[in-house]
Design an enzyme around this catalytic site. Structure first.
Site, PDB file in Angstrom:
ATOM      1  CG  ASP A  11      -2.088   0.953   1.076  1.00  0.00           C
ATOM      2  OD1 ASP A  11      -2.110   1.705   0.091  1.00  0.00           O
ATOM      3  OD2 ASP A  11      -2.970   0.943   1.948  1.00  0.00           O
ATOM      4  CG  ASP A 105      -3.021   3.637  -3.579  1.00  0.00           C
ATOM      5  OD1 ASP A 105      -3.994   3.007  -4.010  1.00  0.00           O
ATOM      6  OD2 ASP A 105      -3.068   4.339  -2.552  1.00  0.00           O
ATOM      7  CD  GLU A 106      -5.271  -1.544  -1.062  1.00  0.00           C
ATOM      8  OE1 GLU A 106      -5.592  -2.294  -0.134  1.00  0.00           O
ATOM      9  OE2 GLU A 106      -5.968  -0.571  -1.424  1.00  0.00           O
TER      10      GLU A 106
END
Length: 477
Positions: A11, A105-106
């Site tokens: 993350d 983003d993960e």
């Protein structure tokens, strides 16, 4: 569940805000909030400096401004964030063929499938190396969680924030979860959490002690049974490399409620065009057109229409969305509109009716063009045109007019400069918009690797100022 912590969850830390701070030296170490800046905008991401004031994602932007009035408020640059995300995902792909992106983003990574880890020590080495590589490649930090299941790996990455790594050994899951709030478990949102609280269950250990039968009674068979397993720390979901999209949609929230029916129809058509653009970019077509309308009183209506076959034709989607709008009462005003396409497929079955209509429109346009050409042919070099009546020529009817032929001059359109977006000046070089208004735009001239730059103000229509491209955060050698 695995005997080794070989499932990794990455993350990125405050991704949008961190990317803005990295690209704008003057904002480093200062509160930054990224999101919609209108009266109904919401926070997409807040930097850790802004979070100290209580600002968080999904918060109304007006509330964020009251909590942190001195923060920098910026409009998102999604193409910039996407380019960084692609770099990160490429690094993850080097670790394993099984990478499951959840957002820009993960992502989850199966380290065992990539052959880079089979125990705690090798998993930790892989995780630390990933963090170093991400920083070197993007200039940003990410937090890593390692565990024997996806649920626990995600919890571990949250504990690792910011810029850390947490490894949770398999076999310790129940001990870890027991004292935590029920909200830590996937699928337990505010409504379910409140329902469980009223039943006297606030921690994960409360769920485990209640038993599966009680949770099924409270929440239903599927949700109750799943929640009971998670309360035991059990999660056997695999990392899936490709997650098929179920739908494609776009929506807009308006600063002021829309009341004009024509304006609402135009907005729906515009959203339909954008939706089809995304649909085509994903390589799909779809059968079901969905219209979403949130009215002045926050009530949300959804209407759908299923076509005979999948399509990616903008005219088909636009017309279907228009038909759906006709069935919705918008008298009191509309605050949000959305258009989506579901029932996705990898092929397109053309709508023959739409095709026929398009051809008819094309023929009509050709006829109009021919008529216009014929009319213009009667215009003399002096600029006068004769109008012939049904009963004879112009002299007989006395119908003579003079039409001056003048070139059309388009009205100038004032350029809009969004806060945070990139610009380039012919003299001062690259910079970004700090703000604009009353015919002026303020720009700070700096680059990712420079010192904080100077601020200058220009007229919004200054010919030497143009929109710019985002510069890479890390120099390319």
């Amino acid at each position: 569940m695995r005997a080794a912590p070989t499932i990794l969850h990455l993350d990125m830390d405050a991704f949008f805000a961190a990317a803005e701070q990295a690209s704008k030296p003057s904002l480093r170490g200062k509160p930054v909030v990224v999101g919609g800046l209108g009266p109904r905008g919401v926070v997409a991401t807040a930097s850790y400096e802004a979070r100290r004031f209580g600002v968080h994602s999904a918060m109304p932007m007006g509330q964020a401004r009251r909590l942190a009035p001195n923060a920098a408020y910026l409009v998102p640059r999604f193409s910039f964030y996407r380019s960084i995300s692609e770099q990160v995902m490429e690094l993850l792909g080097r670790l394993s063929p099984l990478v499951e992106p959840l957002s820009l983003d993960e992502a989850f990574v199966d380290l065992e499938a990539g052959g880079v880890a089979d125990d705690s020590a090798s998993a930790r080495v892989a995780g630390e190396r990933l963090r170093v590589d991400i920083l070197a490649t993007t200039g940003l930090t990410g937090s890593v969680g390692l565990a024997g299941s996806k649920m626990i790996a995600k919890i571990a990455s949250e504990e690792a924030k910011p810029d850390g790594l947490v490894l949770i050994e398999p076999g310790t899951e129940r001990e870890l979860l027991a004292p935590r709030s029920v909200r830590i478990l996937p699928g337990v949102g505010p409504a379910t959490g409140e329902h469980l609280r009223r039943a006297g269950m606030t921690t994960v250990s409360d769920l485990a002690e209640a038993g599966e039968d009680e949770l099924v009674r409270l929440l239903g068979r599927a949700h109750g049974a799943s929640l009971y397993l998670m309360a035991q720390g059990y999660d056997d979901r695999p990392v899936v490399a490709e997650r098929d999209a179920k739908s494609v949609s776009v929506e807009d929230t308006f600063d002021v409620d829309l009341h004009d029916r024509v304006r609402i129809r135009l907005e729906v058509e515009r959203l339909a065009e954008r939706c089809v653009g995304r649909l085509r970019a994903s390589g799909h077509s779809g059968r079901t057109i969905v219209l979403k309308v949130r009215r002045f009183d926050f009530s949300t209506l959804t209407r759908s229409e299923t076509l005979r076959g999948p399509t990616d034709d903008p005219s088909v989607v636009r017309e279907a969305a228009g038909r759906l709008l006709e069935a919705v009462d918008t008298t009191g005003g509309v605050r949000l509109l959305g258009v989506g396409v579901s029932g996705l497929a990898d092929y397109t079955q053309e709508d023959l009716f739409a095709q026929a209509e398009a051809e008819a429109e094309a023929e009509g346009a050709a006829a109009s063009a021919a008529a216009a050409a014929a009319a213009s042919a009667s215009v003399s070099g002096s600029g006068s045109a004769s109008v012939v009546g049904a009963g004879g020529d112009a002299a007989a009817t006395g119908a003579s007019v003079v039409a001056s032929v003048e070139p059309e001059v388009p009205e100038p359109v004032e350029r809009h400069w969004a806060p945070g977006h990139d610009v380039r000046h012919a003299v001062y070089g690259a910079g970004w918009v700090q703000g604009s208004g009353v015919g002026r735009v303020t720009v700070r001239f700096e680059e990712p690797g420079s010192e904080p730059g100077r601020v200058r103000t220009f007229a919004v229509d200054d010919p030497e100022l143009e929109p710019g491209e985002a510069l890479p955060l890390v120099g390319r050698g």
